[in-house]
Design an enzyme around this catalytic site. Structure first.
Site, PDB file in Angstrom:
ATOM      1  N   HIS A  96       6.681   7.024  -1.925  1.00 30.82           N
ATOM      2  CA  HIS A  96       4.919   7.600  -2.270  1.00 30.82           C
ATOM      3  C   HIS A  96       3.988   6.687  -0.837  1.00 30.82           C
ATOM      4  CE1 HIS A  96       5.789   8.657  -6.234  1.00 30.82           C
ATOM      5  NE2 HIS A  96       6.061   7.995  -6.389  1.00 30.82           N
ATOM      6  N   HIS A 121       1.433  -2.200   1.308  1.00 26.76           N
ATOM      7  CA  HIS A 121       1.538  -0.894   1.384  1.00 26.76           C
ATOM      8  C   HIS A 121       0.309  -0.448   2.232  1.00 26.76           C
ATOM      9  CE1 HIS A 121      -0.738  -1.146  -2.516  1.00 26.76           C
ATOM     10  NE2 HIS A 121      -0.817   0.198  -1.740  1.00 26.76           N
ATOM     11  N   HIS A 123      -2.123   4.254   2.274  1.00 28.16           N
ATOM     12  CA  HIS A 123      -2.228   5.504   2.554  1.00 28.16           C
ATOM     13  C   HIS A 123      -3.501   5.669   3.129  1.00 28.16           C
ATOM     14  CE1 HIS A 123      -1.996   3.921  -1.559  1.00 28.16           C
ATOM     15  NE2 HIS A 123      -2.306   2.937  -1.496  1.00 28.16           N
ATOM     16  N   GLU A 135      -8.064   5.849  -0.012  1.00 27.67           N
ATOM     17  CA  GLU A 135      -8.825   6.026  -1.272  1.00 27.67           C
ATOM     18  C   GLU A 135     -10.139   5.797  -1.519  1.00 27.67           C
ATOM     19  OE1 GLU A 135      -4.989   3.697  -3.720  1.00 27.67           O
ATOM     20  OE2 GLU A 135      -4.425   6.059  -3.115  1.00 27.67           O
ATOM     21  N   HIS A 148      -3.687  -2.032   1.700  1.00 28.39           N
ATOM     22  CA  HIS A 148      -3.851  -2.749   0.440  1.00 28.39           C
ATOM     23  C   HIS A 148      -2.391  -3.773   0.299  1.00 28.39           C
ATOM     24  CE1 HIS A 148      -5.132   1.225  -1.753  1.00 28.39           C
ATOM     25  NE2 HIS A 148      -6.051   0.819  -1.105  1.00 28.39           N
ATOM     26  N   THR A 230      -4.125   1.910  -8.093  1.00 27.68           N
ATOM     27  CA  THR A 230      -4.581   3.457  -8.056  1.00 27.68           C
ATOM     28  C   THR A 230      -3.143   4.611  -7.844  1.00 27.68           C
ATOM     29  OG1 THR A 230      -3.832   2.985  -5.335  1.00 27.68           O
ATOM     30  CG2 THR A 230      -6.378   2.927  -6.700  1.00 27.68           C
TER      31      THR A 230
END
Ligand SMILES: *[C@@H]1O[C@H](CO)[C@@H](O)[C@H](O)[C@H]1NC(C)=O
Ligand SMILES: *[C@@H]1O[C@H](CO)[C@@H](O)[C@H](O)[C@H]1NC(C)=O
Length: 400
Positions: A96, A121, A123, A135, A148, A230
């Site tokens: 992910h 991590h 996104h 996000e 994050h 999230t």
């Protein structure tokens, strides 16, 4: 009638299929393979992870005019982020995102409790134009990517797994990333090693680096709200800090992030690029987003704006001066107008009277050029003025 029967059998078929799917999903233990789109995509998360359908979900769109300034929000303090150690960081692809595990001696201050660092991590989007991969959005606008940094409340809970289900259990720093011309060396500490973990479940070790180099410089201006993880299981346990200042990486760095990883495992035949791993914004549902700064101090003024303000203020001052002058003149005019009615009796033109007698009823402390002109006029008409002196003598102040 026949149509009705067909509908019923179709309904039964759908029911059987969905029951079967639910059963197979439930039978695959706790690890349900969710995704961002496709099977068990975002809109289905809440069917398998009930918290994802909660009322305090993340991410959210921050509408800056609806945030509430809270002067008690002090700058967040990364603790030990810059400390170097010869212990490498563990980094892996979980299908992910890319996760860098952080040592437990790193932490976060400036919140009501002490929080211990767990992992960071990212996104991101899909390498194409269009909407970015962040996000959180600000005033409806997304950024290219988002970092994050996850921490757990070490004062209230013994470890991450205990904290992550509890209110006030986690503190996550959200950093919006946008692209610019310059390479950000801090992010290369991660990006340069991503080729080692292209497939899901792969893991590597990377040299320890200054984690603070990934954060914006201004840690004092941020948005704060209560939200959730999230990703499934979407526990509503996160105190969010979303920084106002964005960090910049180069376009090449963003592309590397977006094109490097697969969400599929190494043994899978069909390789699936790991892209668009962001959740869409969730309803605020009466939550308040607090801002550590007020809207006025929220941005610096450009030199153009400063010039505009200076010119504006100057124009304003001139305007006020003109208005005051006009008012003074008007008052004087009406006083003279009153006098005129007296003077007109002496069979002189009213304009002559107005001009010649202007300084007479209003003695001034400062002489303007105009009043000096008038003085010379007065000198020339002194004789006629002398004649009228008796008539003018009643001062306007004595009027009711
Ligand atoms: C976390 O703490 C809880 C409660 O003390 C404990 O039961 C659990 O085993 C701990 N988990 C880990 C991974 O250490
Ligand atoms: C989060 O919720 C707690 C109550 O559970 C409340 O005390 C706190 O003020 C909330 N924080 C924000 C930023 O809304």
């Amino acid at each position: 009638m026949g149509r009705r029967v067909n509908m019923d059998s179709l309904g039964l078929f759908v029911l059987l299929i969905s029951t079967f799917l639910h059963w197979t999903a439930a039978s695959s233990a706790d690890e349900i393979s969710w995704s961002y789109s496709g099977f068990v995509g975002q809109s289905e998360w809440s069917e398998y992870f009930p918290d994802c359908g909660g009322t305090s979900q993340s991410p959210v769109d921050v509408i800056t005019t609806q945030t509430k300034y809270d002067p008690s929000l002090v700058p967040v303090m990364p603790l030990g982020y810059s400390q170097h150690s010869n212990q490498p960081f563990s980094m892996h692809n979980n299908g992910h995102t890319v996760i860098v595990e952080l040592p437990e001696w790193m932490g976060l201050g400036g919140l009501p409790w002490f929080f211990t660092a767990v992992q960071l991590h990212l996104h991101w989007g899909n390498g194409g134009p269009g909407v970015g991969g962040s996000e959180h959005t600000i005033n409806g606008r997304s950024s290219d990517a988002e970092l994050h940094v996850v921490h757990y409340n070490a004062e209230l809970y013994p470890n991450m797994s205990a904290a992550m289900t509890q209110r006030d259990g986690l503190a996550v720093l959200g950093i919006l990333i946008e692209t610019g011309e310059e390479t950000n060396p801090g992010f290369n500490n991660i990006l340069n090693y991503m080729s080692r973990i292209r497939h899901a479940d792969q893991k590597t070790f990377i040299p320890a680096f200054d984690v603070q180099s990934l954060l914006p410089k201004d840690l004092g201006r941020y948005y704060r709200y209560n939200g959730s993880l999230t990703t499934p299981p979407c526990y509503q346990s996160v105190i969010w800090t979303l920084f106002h200042e964005r960090v910049q990486i180069s376009k090449a760095q963003l592309l590397k992030m977006e094109m490097m990883l697969y969400s599929s495992k190494v043994q899978e035949v069909d390789r699936m690029l790991l892209q668009d791993n962001y959740r869409i914004t969730q309803p605020l549902n009466h939550r308040i987003i607090f801002a550590s700064f007020s809207a006025e101090s929220g941005r610096e003024l450009s030199s153009g704006e400063v010039t505009a303000i200076v010119i504006g203020v100057m124009c304003g001052c001139v305007g006020v001066a003109v208005i005051i002058r006009f008012i003074v003149k008007t008052i004087r005019f009406f006083k003279l107008l009153h006098l005129e009615t007296v003077v007109v009796n002496s069979s002189t033109s009213s304009w002559d009277v107005l001009h010649n007698n202007r300084p007479a009823p209003m003695p001034r402390t400062k002489e303007t050029e105009k009043s000096q002109e008038i003085k010379t006029d007065l000198a020339l008409t002194l004789t006629s003025k002398a004649e009228r002196k008796e008539e003018l003598s009643p001062s306007p102040q004595t009027e009711p």
